[in-house]
Design a protein around this motif. Structure first.
Motif, PDB file in Angstrom:
ATOM      1  N   GLN A  56       1.080  -1.460   0.239  1.00 17.24           N
ATOM      2  CA  GLN A  56       0.131  -0.575   0.172  1.00 17.24           C
ATOM      3  C   GLN A  56       1.355   1.691   0.016  1.00 17.24           C
ATOM      4  N   GLU A  57       1.712   1.176   0.827  1.00 20.50           N
ATOM      5  CA  GLU A  57       2.795   2.330   1.091  1.00 20.50           C
ATOM      6  C   GLU A  57       3.054   2.201  -0.525  1.00 20.50           C
ATOM      7  N   LEU A  58       3.804   1.901  -1.166  1.00 19.85           N
ATOM      8  CA  LEU A  58       4.918   1.265  -2.068  1.00 19.85           C
ATOM      9  C   LEU A  58       3.661   2.537  -3.668  1.00 19.85           C
ATOM     10  N   LYS A  59       2.431   2.004  -3.657  1.00 16.94           N
ATOM     11  CA  LYS A  59       1.760   2.445  -4.616  1.00 16.94           C
ATOM     12  C   LYS A  59       0.762   3.643  -4.065  1.00 16.94           C
ATOM     13  N   GLU A  60       1.182   4.594  -3.422  1.00 19.30           N
ATOM     14  CA  GLU A  60       1.099   5.892  -2.536  1.00 19.30           C
ATOM     15  C   GLU A  60       2.571   7.009  -3.249  1.00 19.30           C
ATOM     16  N   VAL A  61       3.348   6.045  -3.607  1.00 14.55           N
ATOM     17  CA  VAL A  61       4.638   7.019  -3.750  1.00 14.55           C
ATOM     18  C   VAL A  61       4.209   7.811  -4.363  1.00 14.55           C
ATOM     19  N   ASP A  62       5.017   9.238  -4.345  1.00 15.74           N
ATOM     20  CA  ASP A  62       4.716  10.130  -4.664  1.00 15.74           C
ATOM     21  C   ASP A  62       5.984  10.821  -5.213  1.00 15.74           C
ATOM     22  N   ASP A  63       6.825   9.751  -5.911  1.00 17.76           N
ATOM     23  CA  ASP A  63       8.414  11.169  -5.018  1.00 17.76           C
ATOM     24  C   ASP A  63       8.765  10.287  -6.422  1.00 17.76           C
ATOM     25  N   PRO A  64       9.136  11.217  -7.375  1.00 16.03           N
ATOM     26  CA  PRO A  64       9.544  10.475  -9.178  1.00 16.03           C
ATOM     27  C   PRO A  64      10.840   9.500  -8.563  1.00 16.03           C
ATOM     28  N   GLU A  65      11.626   9.999  -8.430  1.00 18.05           N
ATOM     29  CA  GLU A  65      13.037   8.781  -7.811  1.00 18.05           C
ATOM     30  C   GLU A  65      12.338   7.815  -7.581  1.00 18.05           C
ATOM     31  N   LEU A  66      11.511   7.484  -6.803  1.00 21.96           N
ATOM     32  CA  LEU A  66      11.137   6.394  -5.244  1.00 21.96           C
ATOM     33  C   LEU A  66       9.976   5.561  -6.627  1.00 21.96           C
ATOM     34  N   GLU A  67       9.607   5.991  -7.209  1.00 21.04           N
ATOM     35  CA  GLU A  67       8.218   5.862  -8.619  1.00 21.04           C
ATOM     36  C   GLU A  67       9.471   4.603  -9.232  1.00 21.04           C
ATOM     37  N   GLU A  68       9.857   4.390  -9.802  1.00 22.30           N
ATOM     38  CA  GLU A  68      10.882   3.385 -10.644  1.00 22.30           C
ATOM     39  C   GLU A  68      10.709   2.456  -9.720  1.00 22.30           C
ATOM     40  N   LEU A  69      11.062   2.454  -8.646  1.00 22.17           N
ATOM     41  CA  LEU A  69      11.226   1.222  -7.441  1.00 22.17           C
ATOM     42  C   LEU A  69      10.008   1.034  -7.134  1.00 22.17           C
ATOM     43  N   ALA A  70       9.187   1.274  -6.708  1.00 24.91           N
ATOM     44  CA  ALA A  70       7.666   1.167  -6.657  1.00 24.91           C
ATOM     45  C   ALA A  70       7.137   0.560  -7.135  1.00 24.91           C
ATOM     46  N   LYS A  71       7.130   0.879  -7.986  1.00 23.45           N
ATOM     47  CA  LYS A  71       6.399  -0.275 -10.252  1.00 23.45           C
ATOM     48  C   LYS A  71       7.204  -1.201 -10.658  1.00 23.45           C
ATOM     49  N   GLU A  72       8.583  -1.038  -9.606  1.00 24.32           N
ATOM     50  CA  GLU A  72       9.808  -3.287  -9.355  1.00 24.32           C
ATOM     51  C   GLU A  72       8.983  -3.838  -8.653  1.00 24.32           C
ATOM     52  N   GLU A  73       8.780  -3.209  -7.966  1.00 23.72           N
ATOM     53  CA  GLU A  73       8.367  -3.899  -6.657  1.00 23.72           C
ATOM     54  C   GLU A  73       7.181  -4.381  -6.111  1.00 23.72           C
ATOM     55  N   ILE A  74       6.693  -3.490  -7.172  1.00 30.62           N
ATOM     56  CA  ILE A  74       4.987  -3.949  -6.872  1.00 30.62           C
ATOM     57  C   ILE A  74       4.370  -5.681  -7.569  1.00 30.62           C
ATOM     58  N   PRO A  75       5.009  -5.264  -8.505  1.00 29.77           N
ATOM     59  CA  PRO A  75       4.067  -6.766  -8.912  1.00 29.77           C
ATOM     60  C   PRO A  75       4.538  -8.125  -8.067  1.00 29.77           C
ATOM     61  N   VAL A  76       5.868  -8.085  -7.741  1.00 30.22           N
ATOM     62  CA  VAL A  76       6.423  -9.071  -6.533  1.00 30.22           C
ATOM     63  C   VAL A  76       5.899  -9.330  -5.160  1.00 30.22           C
ATOM     64  N   LEU A  77       5.872  -7.977  -5.037  1.00 32.41           N
ATOM     65  CA  LEU A  77       4.698  -8.326  -3.892  1.00 32.41           C
ATOM     66  C   LEU A  77       3.432  -8.358  -3.683  1.00 32.41           C
ATOM     67  N   GLU A  78       2.584  -8.534  -5.145  1.00 36.21           N
ATOM     68  CA  GLU A  78       1.689  -8.789  -5.340  1.00 36.21           C
ATOM     69  C   GLU A  78       1.593 -10.204  -5.451  1.00 36.21           C
ATOM     70  N   LYS A  79       2.457 -10.449  -6.437  1.00 40.48           N
ATOM     71  CA  LYS A  79       2.736 -12.248  -6.716  1.00 40.48           C
ATOM     72  C   LYS A  79       3.073 -12.613  -4.786  1.00 40.48           C
ATOM     73  N   GLU A  80       3.291 -12.343  -4.377  1.00 37.86           N
ATOM     74  CA  GLU A  80       3.827 -12.928  -2.794  1.00 37.86           C
ATOM     75  C   GLU A  80       2.594 -13.260  -2.125  1.00 37.86           C
ATOM     76  N   LEU A  81       1.822 -12.061  -2.287  1.00 36.43           N
ATOM     77  CA  LEU A  81       0.456 -12.161  -1.139  1.00 36.43           C
ATOM     78  C   LEU A  81      -0.703 -13.214  -2.214  1.00 36.43           C
ATOM     79  N   GLU A  82      -0.354 -13.261  -3.400  1.00 34.39           N
ATOM     80  CA  GLU A  82      -1.503 -14.142  -3.796  1.00 34.39           C
ATOM     81  C   GLU A  82      -0.985 -15.572  -3.639  1.00 34.39           C
ATOM     82  N   LYS A  83       0.001 -15.917  -2.684  1.00 36.82           N
ATOM     83  CA  LYS A  83       0.464 -17.012  -2.558  1.00 36.82           C
ATOM     84  C   LYS A  83      -0.386 -17.796  -0.898  1.00 36.82           C
TER      85      LYS A  83
END
Length: 83
Positions: A56-83
């Motif tokens: 949820q925190e990653l989805k709310e990131v509004d810092d341009p420098e952190l957005e790229e990192l968040a975009k990479e981590e979001i799918p990984v976390l979503e997949k982990e949470l599906e398990k």
């Protein structure tokens, strides 16, 4: 399912509180046994909740420098949470 897990987490926390308060050896044994039964479930559920909150925190990131990192981590976390 999550209601039951929330109840289990609440019970676990209550047991830990009571363990810190009681001096009765029989009560300590009883509470320790119940705590041990719940510990693995609670540990996994807490990890799940931590990941969910981080997602949820990653989805709310509004810092341009952190957005790229968040975009990479979001799918990984979503997949982990599906398990």
């Amino acid at each position: 399912m999550f209601d039951k897990l929330d109840e289990t987490l609440k019970l676990f926390e209550e047991i830990e509180k009571r363990l810190g308060e009681t001096q009765d050896p029989k009560e300590i044994m009883k509470l320790s046994k119940k705590r041990a039964e719940l510990e693995e479930i609670v540990t996994v559920y807490r990890e799940y909740l931590d990941k969910k909150n981080y997602l949820q925190e990653l989805k709310e990131v509004d810092d341009p420098e952190l957005e790229e990192l968040a975009k990479e981590e979001i799918p990984v976390l979503e997949k982990e949470l599906e398990k």
